[in-house]
Design an enzyme around this catalytic site. Structure first.
Site, PDB file in Angstrom:
ATOM      1  N   ARG A  61       4.767  17.539   8.972  1.00 43.76           N
ATOM      2  CA  ARG A  61       3.564  17.074   8.289  1.00 43.76           C
ATOM      3  C   ARG A  61       2.510  18.163   8.182  1.00 43.76           C
ATOM      4  O   ARG A  61       1.871  18.335   7.143  1.00 43.76           O
ATOM      5  CB  ARG A  61       2.996  15.845   9.022  1.00 43.76           C
ATOM      6  CG  ARG A  61       1.879  15.156   8.249  1.00 43.76           C
ATOM      7  CD  ARG A  61       1.310  13.945   8.965  1.00 43.76           C
ATOM      8  NE  ARG A  61       2.276  12.901   9.258  1.00 43.76           N
ATOM      9  CZ  ARG A  61       2.782  12.052   8.375  1.00 43.76           C
ATOM     10  NH1 ARG A  61       2.420  12.132   7.112  1.00 43.76           N
ATOM     11  NH2 ARG A  61       3.638  11.128   8.753  1.00 43.76           N
ATOM     12  N   ASN A 103     -10.847   7.604   0.048  1.00 47.55           N
ATOM     13  CA  ASN A 103      -9.614   6.844  -0.177  1.00 47.55           C
ATOM     14  C   ASN A 103      -9.975   5.481  -0.742  1.00 47.55           C
ATOM     15  O   ASN A 103     -11.080   4.979  -0.521  1.00 47.55           O
ATOM     16  CB  ASN A 103      -8.856   6.658   1.140  1.00 47.55           C
ATOM     17  CG  ASN A 103      -7.531   5.945   0.949  1.00 47.55           C
ATOM     18  OD1 ASN A 103      -6.805   6.212  -0.008  1.00 47.55           O
ATOM     19  ND2 ASN A 103      -7.201   5.028   1.843  1.00 47.55           N
ATOM     20  N   HIS A 105      -8.358   1.551  -0.721  1.00 47.80           N
ATOM     21  CA  HIS A 105      -7.349   0.753  -0.032  1.00 47.80           C
ATOM     22  C   HIS A 105      -7.415  -0.679  -0.556  1.00 47.80           C
ATOM     23  O   HIS A 105      -8.508  -1.234  -0.690  1.00 47.80           O
ATOM     24  CB  HIS A 105      -7.595   0.789   1.482  1.00 47.80           C
ATOM     25  CG  HIS A 105      -6.537   0.079   2.259  1.00 47.80           C
ATOM     26  ND1 HIS A 105      -5.276   0.614   2.441  1.00 47.80           N
ATOM     27  CD2 HIS A 105      -6.532  -1.124   2.866  1.00 47.80           C
ATOM     28  CE1 HIS A 105      -4.544  -0.240   3.131  1.00 47.80           C
ATOM     29  NE2 HIS A 105      -5.281  -1.303   3.410  1.00 47.80           N
ATOM     30  N   SER A 132     -11.399  -1.617  -1.013  1.00 48.62           N
ATOM     31  CA  SER A 132     -12.448  -0.855  -0.349  1.00 48.62           C
ATOM     32  C   SER A 132     -12.308   0.626  -0.656  1.00 48.62           C
ATOM     33  O   SER A 132     -11.207   1.171  -0.586  1.00 48.62           O
ATOM     34  CB  SER A 132     -12.330  -1.011   1.182  1.00 48.62           C
ATOM     35  OG  SER A 132     -12.220  -2.358   1.576  1.00 48.62           O
ATOM     36  N   ASP A 141      -6.993   4.311   7.413  1.00 51.67           N
ATOM     37  CA  ASP A 141      -7.724   3.261   6.702  1.00 51.67           C
ATOM     38  C   ASP A 141      -8.949   2.775   7.486  1.00 51.67           C
ATOM     39  O   ASP A 141      -9.397   1.642   7.312  1.00 51.67           O
ATOM     40  CB  ASP A 141      -6.802   2.071   6.367  1.00 51.67           C
ATOM     41  CG  ASP A 141      -5.663   2.471   5.448  1.00 51.67           C
ATOM     42  OD1 ASP A 141      -5.867   3.355   4.599  1.00 51.67           O
ATOM     43  OD2 ASP A 141      -4.561   1.908   5.583  1.00 51.67           O
TER      44      ASP A 141
HETATM   45  C1  GAR Z   1      -3.711   1.247  -5.442  1.00 49.06           C
HETATM   46  O1  GAR Z   1      -3.652  -0.153  -5.428  1.00 49.06           O
HETATM   47  C2  GAR Z   1      -4.301   1.761  -4.148  1.00 49.06           C
HETATM   48  O2  GAR Z   1      -5.279   0.930  -3.627  1.00 49.06           O
HETATM   49  C3  GAR Z   1      -3.087   1.800  -3.275  1.00 49.06           C
HETATM   50  O3  GAR Z   1      -2.060   2.268  -4.113  1.00 49.06           O
HETATM   51  C4  GAR Z   1      -2.308   1.841  -5.452  1.00 49.06           C
HETATM   52  C5  GAR Z   1      -2.194   3.038  -6.377  1.00 49.06           C
HETATM   53  O4  GAR Z   1      -2.289   2.645  -7.711  1.00 49.06           O
HETATM   54  N1  GAR Z   1      -3.282   2.649  -2.159  1.00 49.06           N
HETATM   55  C6  GAR Z   1      -2.777   2.413  -0.943  1.00 49.06           C
HETATM   56  O5  GAR Z   1      -2.086   1.443  -0.692  1.00 49.06           O
HETATM   57  C7  GAR Z   1      -3.120   3.457   0.106  1.00 49.06           C
HETATM   58  N2  GAR Z   1      -2.638   3.065   1.377  1.00 49.06           N
HETATM   59  P1  GAR Z   1      -2.520   3.716  -8.871  1.00 49.06           P
HETATM   60  O6  GAR Z   1      -1.496   4.840  -8.662  1.00 49.06           O
HETATM   61  O7  GAR Z   1      -2.241   2.970 -10.129  1.00 49.06           O
HETATM   62  O8  GAR Z   1      -3.922   4.223  -8.788  1.00 49.06           O
END
Ligand code: GAR
Length: 204
Positions: A61, A103, A105, A132, A141
Protein backbone atom coordinates in the site's frame (compact mmCIF):
# COMPACT_ATOMS: atom_id res chain seq x y z
CA UNK A 1 -7.70 30.25 -8.95
CA UNK A 2 -7.61 27.02 -6.91
CA UNK A 3 -6.18 23.77 -8.23
CA UNK A 4 -8.09 20.53 -7.65
CA UNK A 5 -6.98 16.96 -8.38
CA UNK A 6 -9.77 14.35 -8.41
CA UNK A 7 -9.14 10.65 -7.68
CA UNK A 8 -11.58 8.09 -9.06
CA UNK A 9 -12.02 4.34 -9.46
CA UNK A 10 -15.26 4.09 -11.41
CA UNK A 11 -18.13 5.90 -13.06
CA UNK A 12 -17.04 9.35 -11.98
CA UNK A 13 -20.51 10.84 -11.76
CA UNK A 14 -19.33 12.95 -8.82
CA UNK A 15 -16.36 14.09 -10.90
CA UNK A 16 -18.88 15.09 -13.60
CA UNK A 17 -21.01 17.02 -11.13
CA UNK A 18 -17.91 18.88 -9.93
CA UNK A 19 -16.81 19.63 -13.51
CA UNK A 20 -20.29 20.89 -14.36
CA UNK A 21 -20.74 23.10 -11.32
CA UNK A 22 -17.41 24.62 -10.30
CA UNK A 23 -15.46 27.33 -12.09
CA UNK A 24 -13.88 26.03 -15.31
CA UNK A 25 -10.21 25.17 -15.13
CA UNK A 26 -10.10 24.43 -11.42
CA UNK A 27 -9.96 20.65 -11.87
CA UNK A 28 -6.41 20.31 -13.17
CA UNK A 29 -6.11 16.51 -13.28
CA UNK A 30 -7.95 13.22 -12.77
CA UNK A 31 -6.16 10.12 -11.50
CA UNK A 32 -7.68 6.63 -11.56
CA UNK A 33 -6.40 3.37 -10.09
CA UNK A 34 -8.42 1.50 -12.71
CA UNK A 35 -7.82 1.66 -16.45
CA UNK A 36 -11.49 0.91 -17.19
CA UNK A 37 -12.96 3.71 -15.03
CA UNK A 38 -15.61 5.56 -17.06
CA UNK A 39 -14.57 8.75 -15.29
CA UNK A 40 -11.43 8.76 -17.47
CA UNK A 41 -13.70 9.29 -20.49
CA UNK A 42 -15.38 12.19 -18.71
CA UNK A 43 -11.97 13.77 -18.08
CA UNK A 44 -11.01 13.31 -21.72
CA UNK A 45 -14.27 14.88 -22.91
CA UNK A 46 -13.66 17.82 -20.59
CA UNK A 47 -10.10 18.20 -21.89
CA UNK A 48 -8.54 17.48 -18.50
CA UNK A 49 -5.28 15.54 -18.21
CA UNK A 50 -5.68 12.13 -16.62
CA UNK A 51 -3.42 9.41 -15.41
CA UNK A 52 -3.87 5.74 -14.56
CA UNK A 53 -1.97 4.36 -11.60
CA UNK A 54 -2.85 0.70 -11.11
CA UNK A 55 -2.47 -0.39 -7.49
CA UNK A 56 -1.92 -3.97 -8.71
CA UNK A 57 1.46 -2.91 -10.03
CA UNK A 58 2.76 -2.20 -6.53
CA UNK A 59 3.92 -4.64 -3.87
CA UNK A 60 2.35 -2.82 -0.92
CA UNK A 61 0.00 0.00 0.00
CA UNK A 62 2.70 2.46 0.93
CA UNK A 63 4.61 2.18 -2.35
CA UNK A 64 1.34 2.68 -4.27
CA UNK A 65 0.49 5.67 -2.10
CA UNK A 66 3.95 7.16 -2.59
CA UNK A 67 3.56 6.87 -6.36
CA UNK A 68 0.14 8.49 -6.04
CA UNK A 69 1.55 11.38 -4.00
CA UNK A 70 4.26 11.90 -6.57
CA UNK A 71 1.73 11.90 -9.43
CA UNK A 72 -0.66 14.20 -7.58
CA UNK A 73 1.99 16.68 -6.47
CA UNK A 74 3.09 17.21 -10.08
CA UNK A 75 -0.14 19.22 -10.36
CA UNK A 76 0.49 21.26 -7.18
CA UNK A 77 -3.09 20.93 -5.93
CA UNK A 78 -4.71 23.07 -3.25
CA UNK A 79 -7.30 20.32 -2.79
CA UNK A 80 -7.41 16.58 -3.48
CA UNK A 81 -10.90 15.13 -3.95
CA UNK A 82 -11.73 11.44 -3.52
CA UNK A 83 -14.71 10.80 -5.79
CA UNK A 84 -15.52 7.11 -5.62
CA UNK A 85 -11.85 6.26 -5.10
CA UNK A 86 -12.10 2.77 -3.68
CA UNK A 87 -8.71 2.30 -2.03
CA UNK A 88 -7.91 2.73 1.63
CA UNK A 89 -5.17 5.33 2.02
CA UNK A 90 -2.13 5.01 4.28
CA UNK A 91 -1.54 7.39 7.20
CA UNK A 92 1.43 8.80 5.25
CA UNK A 93 -0.85 9.78 2.36
CA UNK A 94 -3.53 11.21 4.62
CA UNK A 95 -1.02 13.27 6.62
CA UNK A 96 0.62 14.58 3.47
CA UNK A 97 -2.73 16.09 2.35
CA UNK A 98 -3.96 17.01 5.81
CA UNK A 99 -6.58 19.78 5.64
CA UNK A 100 -6.78 19.56 1.84
CA UNK A 101 -8.25 16.08 1.25
CA UNK A 102 -12.00 15.52 0.80
CA UNK A 103 -14.04 12.35 0.61
CA UNK A 104 -17.71 11.69 -0.08
CA UNK A 105 -19.37 8.76 1.61
CA UNK A 106 -22.88 7.40 0.91
CA UNK A 107 -24.23 7.51 4.46
CA UNK A 108 -25.07 9.96 7.21
CA UNK A 109 -21.73 9.66 8.99
CA UNK A 110 -20.89 8.66 11.67
CA UNK A 111 -23.41 5.95 10.65
CA UNK A 112 -22.32 3.16 8.31
CA UNK A 113 -18.65 3.64 7.68
CA UNK A 114 -17.32 1.23 5.07
CA UNK A 115 -19.29 -0.66 2.44
CA UNK A 116 -22.95 -1.59 1.67
CA UNK A 117 -24.28 1.52 3.35
CA UNK A 118 -27.70 1.53 1.65
CA UNK A 119 -28.56 -2.05 2.61
CA UNK A 120 -27.34 -1.42 6.15
CA UNK A 121 -29.59 1.63 6.54
CA UNK A 122 -32.54 -0.43 5.27
CA UNK A 123 -31.74 -3.39 7.53
CA UNK A 124 -31.55 -1.08 10.53
CA UNK A 125 -35.05 0.24 9.78
CA UNK A 126 -33.76 3.81 9.58
CA UNK A 127 -36.23 6.53 8.61
CA UNK A 128 -33.64 8.55 6.75
CA UNK A 129 -30.38 8.11 4.88
CA UNK A 130 -28.01 10.30 2.93
CA UNK A 131 -24.44 11.25 2.18
CA UNK A 132 -21.58 13.15 3.76
CA UNK A 133 -18.59 15.16 2.56
CA UNK A 134 -15.75 15.15 5.07
CA UNK A 135 -12.08 15.97 5.45
CA UNK A 136 -10.07 12.76 5.40
CA UNK A 137 -8.17 11.75 8.52
CA UNK A 138 -6.53 8.49 9.50
CA UNK A 139 -9.81 7.08 10.78
CA UNK A 140 -11.61 5.43 7.84
CA UNK A 141 -14.70 7.52 6.93
CA UNK A 142 -14.17 9.27 10.26
CA UNK A 143 -12.88 12.76 9.44
CA UNK A 144 -14.60 16.06 10.30
CA UNK A 145 -17.82 16.74 8.40
CA UNK A 146 -18.24 19.52 5.87
CA UNK A 147 -21.81 18.95 4.62
CA UNK A 148 -24.51 16.27 4.61
CA UNK A 149 -27.72 15.76 2.68
CA UNK A 150 -30.65 13.59 3.75
CA UNK A 151 -33.51 11.74 2.12
CA UNK A 152 -36.37 9.88 3.79
CA UNK A 153 -36.37 6.09 3.47
CA UNK A 154 -39.64 4.99 1.86
CA UNK A 155 -41.33 1.65 2.50
CA UNK A 156 -40.98 0.99 -1.23
CA UNK A 157 -37.18 1.48 -1.19
CA UNK A 158 -34.59 -1.16 -1.87
CA UNK A 159 -30.81 -0.68 -1.86
CA UNK A 160 -30.82 0.25 -5.57
CA UNK A 161 -33.52 2.92 -5.32
CA UNK A 162 -31.91 4.40 -2.21
CA UNK A 163 -28.50 4.43 -3.85
CA UNK A 164 -29.91 6.30 -6.82
CA UNK A 165 -31.51 8.98 -4.64
CA UNK A 166 -28.41 9.35 -2.48
CA UNK A 167 -26.25 9.59 -5.60
CA UNK A 168 -28.22 12.60 -6.85
CA UNK A 169 -27.77 14.24 -3.46
CA UNK A 170 -24.03 13.61 -3.69
CA UNK A 171 -24.01 15.50 -6.98
CA UNK A 172 -25.46 18.52 -5.19
CA UNK A 173 -23.32 18.64 -2.06
CA UNK A 174 -19.90 17.63 -3.42
CA UNK A 175 -19.57 20.53 -5.88
CA UNK A 176 -20.80 22.89 -3.13
CA UNK A 177 -18.10 21.74 -0.72
CA UNK A 178 -15.39 21.91 -3.39
CA UNK A 179 -16.56 25.37 -4.38
CA UNK A 180 -16.44 26.59 -0.75
CA UNK A 181 -12.92 25.25 -0.35
CA UNK A 182 -11.73 26.78 -3.62
CA UNK A 183 -13.18 30.13 -2.60
CA UNK A 184 -11.13 29.99 0.61
CA UNK A 185 -14.26 29.71 2.74
CA UNK A 186 -13.51 26.33 4.40
CA UNK A 187 -10.69 25.61 6.84
CA UNK A 188 -9.82 22.65 9.02
CA UNK A 189 -8.30 23.62 12.36
CA UNK A 190 -7.71 21.84 15.67
CA UNK A 191 -11.16 23.09 16.74
CA UNK A 192 -12.91 21.62 13.72
CA UNK A 193 -14.20 22.76 10.34
CA UNK A 194 -14.85 26.46 9.74
CA UNK A 195 -17.13 27.76 7.01
CA UNK A 196 -16.51 31.51 6.86
CA UNK A 197 -16.63 32.58 10.52
CA UNK A 198 -18.81 29.66 11.68
CA UNK A 199 -17.48 26.52 13.39
CA UNK A 200 -19.51 23.66 11.88
CA UNK A 201 -21.14 21.01 14.08
CA UNK A 202 -18.86 18.00 14.63
CA UNK A 203 -21.34 15.39 13.38
CA UNK A 204 -24.73 15.15 11.74
C1 GAR B 1 -20.41 7.31 -4.68
O1 GAR B 1 -21.70 6.92 -4.29
C2 GAR B 1 -19.54 7.55 -3.47
O2 GAR B 1 -20.24 8.08 -2.40
C3 GAR B 1 -19.05 6.17 -3.18
O3 GAR B 1 -18.80 5.61 -4.45
C4 GAR B 1 -19.70 6.17 -5.40
C5 GAR B 1 -18.90 6.66 -6.60
O4 GAR B 1 -19.75 7.08 -7.62
N1 GAR B 1 -17.89 6.19 -2.37
C6 GAR B 1 -17.62 5.28 -1.44
O5 GAR B 1 -18.35 4.33 -1.20
C7 GAR B 1 -16.32 5.50 -0.68
N2 GAR B 1 -16.18 4.55 0.36
P1 GAR B 1 -19.20 7.93 -8.86
O6 GAR B 1 -17.96 7.19 -9.39
O7 GAR B 1 -20.31 7.90 -9.86
O8 GAR B 1 -18.87 9.30 -8.39
Amino acid sequence: SARVVVLISGSGSNLQAILDKIEAGQVVAVISNRADAFGLKRAELAGIPSQILDHKGFSDRLSFDQAMMQAIDTYQPDLVVLAGFMRILSPEFVQHYSGRLFNIHPSLLPLYKGMHTHQRALDAGDLEHGCSVHFVTEELDGGPLVIQAKTPILTSDDAASLQERVHSLEHIIYPLAVDWFCAGRLRLTAEGVWLDDQLLPASG
